[in-house]
Write a protein that holds these residues in place. Structure first.
Motif, PDB file in Angstrom:
ATOM      1  N   ASN A 268      12.619 -75.866  35.867  1.00 38.73           N
ATOM      2  CA  ASN A 268      12.341 -77.264  36.212  1.00 38.73           C
ATOM      3  C   ASN A 268      10.990 -77.425  36.909  1.00 38.73           C
ATOM      4  O   ASN A 268      10.277 -78.412  36.684  1.00 38.73           O
ATOM      5  CB  ASN A 268      13.467 -77.797  37.108  1.00 38.73           C
ATOM      6  CG  ASN A 268      13.445 -79.311  37.206  1.00 38.73           C
ATOM      7  OD1 ASN A 268      13.179 -79.987  36.220  1.00 38.73           O
ATOM      8  ND2 ASN A 268      13.730 -79.839  38.379  1.00 38.73           N
ATOM      9  N   GLN A 269      10.627 -76.474  37.746  1.00 40.96           N
ATOM     10  CA  GLN A 269       9.332 -76.514  38.431  1.00 40.96           C
ATOM     11  C   GLN A 269       8.344 -75.539  37.790  1.00 40.96           C
ATOM     12  O   GLN A 269       7.403 -75.084  38.444  1.00 40.96           O
ATOM     13  CB  GLN A 269       9.530 -76.148  39.913  1.00 40.96           C
ATOM     14  CG  GLN A 269      10.496 -77.031  40.667  1.00 40.96           C
ATOM     15  CD  GLN A 269      10.014 -78.475  40.756  1.00 40.96           C
ATOM     16  OE1 GLN A 269       8.812 -78.722  40.839  1.00 40.96           O
ATOM     17  NE2 GLN A 269      10.950 -79.431  40.739  1.00 40.96           N
ATOM     18  N   GLY A 270       8.545 -75.246  36.524  1.00 39.64           N
ATOM     19  CA  GLY A 270       7.746 -74.240  35.850  1.00 39.64           C
ATOM     20  C   GLY A 270       6.441 -74.764  35.288  1.00 39.64           C
ATOM     21  O   GLY A 270       6.096 -75.948  35.391  1.00 39.64           O
ATOM     22  N   VAL A 271       5.726 -73.852  34.630  1.00 35.75           N
ATOM     23  CA  VAL A 271       4.392 -74.143  34.121  1.00 35.75           C
ATOM     24  C   VAL A 271       4.438 -75.202  33.024  1.00 35.75           C
ATOM     25  O   VAL A 271       3.599 -76.110  32.980  1.00 35.75           O
ATOM     26  CB  VAL A 271       3.737 -72.848  33.597  1.00 35.75           C
ATOM     27  CG1 VAL A 271       2.370 -73.140  32.978  1.00 35.75           C
ATOM     28  CG2 VAL A 271       3.603 -71.832  34.714  1.00 35.75           C
ATOM     29  N   VAL A 272       5.404 -75.100  32.109  1.00 36.58           N
ATOM     30  CA  VAL A 272       5.466 -76.038  30.981  1.00 36.58           C
ATOM     31  C   VAL A 272       5.719 -77.456  31.470  1.00 36.58           C
ATOM     32  O   VAL A 272       5.061 -78.417  31.023  1.00 36.58           O
ATOM     33  CB  VAL A 272       6.560 -75.596  29.987  1.00 36.58           C
ATOM     34  CG1 VAL A 272       6.719 -76.625  28.869  1.00 36.58           C
ATOM     35  CG2 VAL A 272       6.234 -74.231  29.401  1.00 36.58           C
ATOM     36  N   ASN A 273       6.632 -77.636  32.399  1.00 40.92           N
ATOM     37  CA  ASN A 273       6.897 -78.972  32.939  1.00 40.92           C
ATOM     38  C   ASN A 273       5.693 -79.515  33.684  1.00 40.92           C
ATOM     39  O   ASN A 273       5.365 -80.708  33.560  1.00 40.92           O
ATOM     40  CB  ASN A 273       8.121 -78.929  33.866  1.00 40.92           C
ATOM     41  CG  ASN A 273       9.411 -79.305  33.140  1.00 40.92           C
ATOM     42  OD1 ASN A 273       9.473 -80.307  32.450  1.00 40.92           O
ATOM     43  ND2 ASN A 273      10.429 -78.475  33.285  1.00 40.92           N
ATOM     44  N   ASP A 274       5.025 -78.674  34.455  1.00 39.76           N
ATOM     45  CA  ASP A 274       3.814 -79.113  35.159  1.00 39.76           C
ATOM     46  C   ASP A 274       2.744 -79.559  34.175  1.00 39.76           C
ATOM     47  O   ASP A 274       2.057 -80.575  34.386  1.00 39.76           O
ATOM     48  CB  ASP A 274       3.272 -77.980  36.033  1.00 39.76           C
ATOM     49  CG  ASP A 274       4.166 -77.693  37.239  1.00 39.76           C
ATOM     50  OD1 ASP A 274       4.999 -78.565  37.572  1.00 39.76           O
ATOM     51  OD2 ASP A 274       4.055 -76.602  37.818  1.00 39.76           O
ATOM     52  N   LEU A 275       2.587 -78.820  33.066  1.00 39.91           N
ATOM     53  CA  LEU A 275       1.576 -79.163  32.070  1.00 39.91           C
ATOM     54  C   LEU A 275       1.917 -80.469  31.371  1.00 39.91           C
ATOM     55  O   LEU A 275       1.028 -81.311  31.125  1.00 39.91           O
ATOM     56  CB  LEU A 275       1.469 -78.024  31.056  1.00 39.91           C
ATOM     57  CG  LEU A 275       0.390 -78.167  29.968  1.00 39.91           C
ATOM     58  CD1 LEU A 275      -0.993 -78.252  30.609  1.00 39.91           C
ATOM     59  CD2 LEU A 275       0.461 -77.013  28.991  1.00 39.91           C
ATOM     60  N   LEU A 276       3.186 -80.676  31.042  1.00 46.09           N
ATOM     61  CA  LEU A 276       3.593 -81.918  30.382  1.00 46.09           C
ATOM     62  C   LEU A 276       3.365 -83.130  31.290  1.00 46.09           C
ATOM     63  O   LEU A 276       2.915 -84.194  30.825  1.00 46.09           O
ATOM     64  CB  LEU A 276       5.068 -81.839  29.974  1.00 46.09           C
ATOM     65  CG  LEU A 276       5.416 -80.838  28.863  1.00 46.09           C
ATOM     66  CD1 LEU A 276       6.922 -80.790  28.642  1.00 46.09           C
ATOM     67  CD2 LEU A 276       4.709 -81.195  27.562  1.00 46.09           C
ATOM     68  N   LEU A 277       3.654 -82.981  32.562  1.00 42.40           N
ATOM     69  CA  LEU A 277       3.415 -84.077  33.510  1.00 42.40           C
ATOM     70  C   LEU A 277       1.925 -84.335  33.684  1.00 42.40           C
ATOM     71  O   LEU A 277       1.475 -85.481  33.751  1.00 42.40           O
ATOM     72  CB  LEU A 277       4.060 -83.743  34.862  1.00 42.40           C
ATOM     73  CG  LEU A 277       5.591 -83.790  34.922  1.00 42.40           C
ATOM     74  CD1 LEU A 277       6.084 -83.285  36.268  1.00 42.40           C
ATOM     75  CD2 LEU A 277       6.109 -85.191  34.661  1.00 42.40           C
TER      76      LEU A 277
END
Length: 426
Positions: A268-277
């Motif tokens: 949930n707090q990972g790299v992919v989610n950060d990039l999408l946001l």
């Protein structure tokens, strides 16, 4: 006349010598062939022993455990023999019930009842508490109950046929109850096969989910691997070798490390989610962990090389002259690729798909770490029965069904590849 006889004797003597020589040569050749065969057998004997010890014997043991039911007939020998006379109508006779109560008391006193009660609880829920409660009460009595009413006073559940039916169903040294349970079936109170209650129907859905996920993973790997393998097969050797090293690079990293890396990326707090946001694609964090999506992503990454390598090995052996011949006969590049090149790669497609599919069916670590409850596969349930519930018979039955699926896939693969070879040869 004497000269003719002498000459004839000489010829006959020479023929006998030739026959003896021929027989001697044949005998020597047979001895040489026999020595060669013995030498070959001795050379492969260590391999055969290794395969038997590490592969054949464990599979045989697993299949035996999936039908083994010797514990109950050995613990209740007289009851198992006597209850075979009961036809599931009403309740067993008083003599049968007394025989069982006597052996139940003995098993409680020698402290072997808990394990047996656990086994019978698999067949009928609540059987363990019934047996343990009855065993405690019987141990306090000086004599066995003398009537059906006295047995009923030990516990009211003894007046229900389903508990006696469970004892009858398990009175044989071999049973199919594990396989029935693995298919969400059971023996009912009448000894007939019926469906499990909806609350206990787990395994068919899990098998279906496992096969579905494995098929999706195989298709995704095939779509991604085909162009990569084509590029590898048609690049110059220097560039192809460099790209092949990149393909093989995941094998140099531990499976656990690769799986953990995907946990870091997809959480949930990972790299992919950060990039999408950051890119504004989503306004809130997506759940990509502990579900089917995370399991598929991680397993595709792990299994992709197993699809690329068989495809590459087949494509590398396809001569470019076939493609040029199709072009010279007027076919467009797309038609030549689809009609000529792709059929020649079908053995590689079949081998890669079969390998990927079978590996994905038996995957355990990645679904356990990334999948969570909704991303679990049948291998996780097998591990649960082996390590937690200690129901090895159930684990063996699930493994046996999985082995049957793999065997059928091998058979279909051989048939399909054989048909394709005939078509190509024709």
């Amino acid at each position: 006349m004497s000269r003719e006889l002498t000459g004839l004797n000489s010829v006959l003597s020479l023929q006998r010598k030739l026959v003896r020589t021929d027989n001697s040569l044949k005998a020597q050749l047979k001895r040489a062939e026999r020595k060669k065969q013995i030498r070959s057998i001795l050379l492969i004997l260590p391999l055969v022993c290794f395969i038997c010890v590490t592969f054949a014997f464990p599979i045989a043991e697993m299949l035996y455990r999936s039908v083994d039911n010797n514990a109950l007939p050995k613990a209740f020998p007289q009851s198992s023999s006597a209850i075979k006379e009961w036809d599931y109508q009403g309740l067993p006779s008083l003599s049968i019930q007394q025989t069982f109560m006597g052996e139940l008391k003995q098993r409680y006193q020698d402290k072997t009842l808990p394990k047996l009660a656990n086994r019978m609880n698999i067949e009928v829920s609540g059987m363990r508490s019934l047996l343990m409660k009855t065993g405690r009460k019987l141990a306090k009595l000086e004599s066995l109950p003398q009537s059906l009413e006295e047995i009923k006073k030990l516990d009211k559940r003894w007046a229900k046929p389903q508990y006696w039916a469970a004892l009858k169903n398990l009175s044989s040294p071999y049973t199919l109850s594990y396989y029935l349970a693995a298919l969400d079936l059971r023996y009912d109170a009448n000894g007939e096969i019926s469906a499990q209650p909806e609350t206990r129907q787990v395994y068919v859905d899990l098998f279906t989910k496992t096969l579905g996920m494995s098929l999706v993973i195989t298709v995704i790997c095939l779509v991604m691997a085909y162009p990569v393998a084509y590029l590898l097969a048609n690049l110059p050797d220097k560039q192809a070798n460099l790209l092949l090293i990149v393909v093989l690079l995941p094998f140099w990293t531990s499976l656990l490390v690769r799986t953990t890396s995907w946990i870091v990326l997809l959480q949930n707090q990972g790299v992919v989610n950060d990039l999408l946001l950051w890119l504004g694609i989503t306004s809130e964090r997506l759940a990509m962990m502990h579900n089917t999506f995370g399991t598929i992503v991680a397993m595709v990454h792990i299994l992709l090389p197993f699809m690329i390598l068989p495809l590459y090995s087949v494509m590398k052996g396809i001569s470019p002259s076939y493609f040029r011949a199709a072009r010279s006969l007027g076919a467009t590049p797309s038609v030549a690729f689809v009609e000529v090149y792709m059929p020649l790669t079908m053995p590689g497609v079949g081998a890669g798909a079969l390998l990927t599919f079978i590996l994905s069916i038996g995957f355990y670590i990645t679904p356990a770490l990334v999948g969570g409850r909704s991303g679990q596969m049948i291998s996780n349930m097998i591990a649960y029965h082996m390590q937690t519930s200690l129901n090895w018979g159930m684990a063996a039955a699930l493994g046996g069904l999985l082995l049957a699926v793999v065997t059928v896939l091998f058979y279909l693969f051989n048939r399909i590849v054989g048909i394709n070879n005939i078509k190509v040869g024709g």
